[in-house]
Design a protein around this motif. Structure first.
Motif, PDB file in Angstrom:
ATOM      1  N   ALA A 173       0.829  -1.206   0.000  1.00 53.91           N
ATOM      2  CA  ALA A 173       0.000   0.000   0.000  1.00 53.91           C
ATOM      3  C   ALA A 173       0.864   1.256   0.000  1.00 53.91           C
ATOM      4  N   LEU A 174       1.946   1.267   0.769  1.00 49.41           N
ATOM      5  CA  LEU A 174       2.833   2.428   0.799  1.00 49.41           C
ATOM      6  C   LEU A 174       3.515   2.652  -0.551  1.00 49.41           C
ATOM      7  N   LEU A 175       3.961   1.561  -1.178  1.00 49.35           N
ATOM      8  CA  LEU A 175       4.621   1.673  -2.472  1.00 49.35           C
ATOM      9  C   LEU A 175       3.681   2.268  -3.517  1.00 49.35           C
ATOM     10  N   PHE A 176       2.453   1.793  -3.531  1.00 50.17           N
ATOM     11  CA  PHE A 176       1.504   2.300  -4.519  1.00 50.17           C
ATOM     12  C   PHE A 176       1.025   3.703  -4.158  1.00 50.17           C
ATOM     13  N   GLN A 177       1.036   4.039  -2.886  1.00 50.38           N
ATOM     14  CA  GLN A 177       0.708   5.412  -2.508  1.00 50.38           C
ATOM     15  C   GLN A 177       1.715   6.384  -3.113  1.00 50.38           C
ATOM     16  N   PHE A 178       2.990   6.018  -3.070  1.00 45.32           N
ATOM     17  CA  PHE A 178       4.018   6.844  -3.703  1.00 45.32           C
ATOM     18  C   PHE A 178       3.859   6.846  -5.220  1.00 45.32           C
ATOM     19  N   ALA A 179       3.519   5.693  -5.779  1.00 45.29           N
ATOM     20  CA  ALA A 179       3.373   5.605  -7.240  1.00 45.29           C
ATOM     21  C   ALA A 179       2.210   6.454  -7.737  1.00 45.29           C
ATOM     22  N   ASN A 201       2.453   9.081 -13.020  1.00 41.08           N
ATOM     23  CA  ASN A 201       2.382  10.354 -13.733  1.00 41.08           C
ATOM     24  C   ASN A 201       3.727  10.738 -14.353  1.00 41.08           C
ATOM     25  N   SER A 202       4.825  10.331 -13.727  1.00 37.99           N
ATOM     26  CA  SER A 202       6.142  10.581 -14.320  1.00 37.99           C
ATOM     27  C   SER A 202       6.298   9.814 -15.623  1.00 37.99           C
ATOM     28  N   ALA A 203       5.759   8.567 -15.642  1.00 41.92           N
ATOM     29  CA  ALA A 203       5.809   7.773 -16.873  1.00 41.92           C
ATOM     30  C   ALA A 203       4.953   8.412 -17.960  1.00 41.92           C
ATOM     31  N   LEU A 204       3.807   8.951 -17.566  1.00 42.88           N
ATOM     32  CA  LEU A 204       2.953   9.621 -18.541  1.00 42.88           C
ATOM     33  C   LEU A 204       3.656  10.852 -19.126  1.00 42.88           C
ATOM     34  N   SER A 205       4.360  11.574 -18.284  1.00 37.20           N
ATOM     35  CA  SER A 205       5.107  12.734 -18.768  1.00 37.20           C
ATOM     36  C   SER A 205       6.232  12.313 -19.703  1.00 37.20           C
ATOM     37  N   ALA A 206       6.863  11.199 -19.396  1.00 34.89           N
ATOM     38  CA  ALA A 206       7.993  10.734 -20.204  1.00 34.89           C
ATOM     39  C   ALA A 206       7.581  10.365 -21.620  1.00 34.89           C
ATOM     40  N   VAL A 207       6.336   9.951 -21.794  1.00 35.91           N
ATOM     41  CA  VAL A 207       5.862   9.578 -23.137  1.00 35.91           C
ATOM     42  C   VAL A 207       5.060  10.697 -23.787  1.00 35.91           C
ATOM     43  N   PRO A 264      -3.853  12.353 -14.033  1.00 37.71           N
ATOM     44  CA  PRO A 264      -4.956  12.363 -13.056  1.00 37.71           C
ATOM     45  C   PRO A 264      -4.458  12.549 -11.634  1.00 37.71           C
ATOM     46  N   GLU A 265      -5.392  12.884 -10.775  1.00 41.89           N
ATOM     47  CA  GLU A 265      -5.084  13.008  -9.348  1.00 41.89           C
ATOM     48  C   GLU A 265      -5.043  11.644  -8.663  1.00 41.89           C
ATOM     49  N   TRP A 266      -5.552  10.622  -9.348  1.00 37.19           N
ATOM     50  CA  TRP A 266      -5.587   9.266  -8.838  1.00 37.19           C
ATOM     51  C   TRP A 266      -6.318   9.186  -7.497  1.00 37.19           C
ATOM     52  N   LEU A 267      -5.603   9.069  -6.405  1.00 38.30           N
ATOM     53  CA  LEU A 267      -6.240   8.917  -5.091  1.00 38.30           C
ATOM     54  C   LEU A 267      -6.946  10.184  -4.630  1.00 38.30           C
ATOM     55  N   GLY A 268      -6.714  11.307  -5.279  1.00 36.10           N
ATOM     56  CA  GLY A 268      -7.397  12.553  -4.930  1.00 36.10           C
ATOM     57  C   GLY A 268      -8.672  12.781  -5.703  1.00 36.10           C
ATOM     58  N   ASP A 269      -8.965  11.915  -6.654  1.00 37.67           N
ATOM     59  CA  ASP A 269     -10.165  12.044  -7.478  1.00 37.67           C
ATOM     60  C   ASP A 269     -11.219  11.057  -6.977  1.00 37.67           C
TER      61      ASP A 269
END
Length: 307
Positions: free
Chosen positions: A129-135, A144-150, A157-162
């Motif tokens: 859960a902690l690892l995916f919270q950071f992801a 989101n870093s991967a999305l920016s890279a491509v 998205p905000e993911w857990l904030g949406d």
């Protein structure tokens, strides 16, 4: 002789049954009893209030939303997890053909894939859960870093904030963390199926699709049914609680979009000091779990196949 046999059986079972009654059955009875009181959990004093807690629960919007989320987990997670696990286990055990003189074998690299699929089981659910919270972090997270890279900077998205995405993000983590266990479980079951069945099907020109639905799934059905019940209990219980508690804001947010019954029990008992009301929700969760198991066992009932 028969009398001595029954005395041996009773003597062998009395101790484990006593432990089961003390540590499993008795807490259930206590929870049901306290659900009819106004116990706060902070004081030994309480009074009987009848069905007031149950009336309050039925009028509680948070309870109904949490129940909806728990049922979503219980209905969707087993379908996704068991479906993926069956597919992976089938490919790892009998999905490959014609290699090294074997008519039936797993796909190339199946030994490595088994390690990869089982790896999440080595990690604690809290660590996962902690690892995916950071992801999922919208600013510096890996996704989101991967999305920016491509070149997809506009799609971050905000993911857990949406509120519309948070529940599905939590569900994805549960799928990732539990599929490996069922891959191992189903692989063990498939390994016990005689290879002659598959070889005979191959001689008749059967495809992978046909061998799976005509041979593998029918002979593995008892294991699948047990896995379905177990996965449903995980989805309704500790697994969903741990992930939601650690990953989400609130926890249970945003706007109660990820709250589940187990988390609501924890919040009422330890945050709000309403232990009696928490046990009432716990009783409701118990009934939902029993109903889920009964429905799965009833709908999955079929004639037992032996080989």
């Amino acid at each position: 002789m028969q009398h001595g046999k029954y005395r041996f059986i009773v003597g062998f079972l009395v101790f484990p049954l006593a432990l089961y009654a003390l540590f499993v059955v008795w807490p259930f009875i206590q929870s049901i009893y306290y659900s009819f009181t106004d116990w706060t959990g902070l004081s030994p004093d309480f009074t009987m209030v009848g069905f007031d807690n149950y009336t309050r629960m039925l009028d509680d919007d948070t309870f109904w939303s949490s129940l909806q989320h728990s049922l979503t987990f219980a209905l969707l997670l087993p379908v996704v997890v068991l479906g993926l696990a069956l597919f992976f286990a089938f490919m790892l055990n009998v999905g490959g053909r014609g290699r090294k003189g074997a008519a039936i074998s797993g796909v190339r690299g199946s030994s490595f894939y088994k390690i990869v699929y089982f790896f999440p089981q080595v990690l604690s659910i809290a660590i996962v859960a902690l690892l995916f919270q950071f992801a999922y972090n919208p600013n510096s997270g890996a996704i989101n870093s991967a999305l920016s890279a491509v070149g997809l900077d506009s799609v971050k998205p905000e993911w857990l904030g949406d509120p519309k995405l948070a529940l599905w993000c939590v569900m994805a983590v549960l799928v990732w963390s539990t599929t490996g266990f069922f891959v191992v479980l189903f692989s063990a079951g498939m390994a016990s199926i005689p290879k002659d069945f598959y070889e005979a099907a191959l001689l008749d020109g059967a495809s992978r699709f046909t061998t799976f639905f005509r041979i593998t799934l029918p002979l593995l059905w008892d294991t699948v049914q047990s896995g379905w019940v177990y996965m449903g209990i995980l989805a309704l219980g500790a697994e969903s609680f741990a992930v939601v508690q650690i990953m989400t804001v609130g926890p249970g947010g945003p706007a109660d979009s990820t709250n589940v019954l187990t988390l609501l029990v924890y919040q009422k008992a330890f945050r709000d000091g309403q232990a009696a009301y928490a046990t009432t929700i716990g009783v409701a969760l118990l009934l939902v779990t029993l109903a889920f198991a009964a429905v799965v066992m009833r709908l999955g009932r079929r004639e037992r196949l032996e080989f």
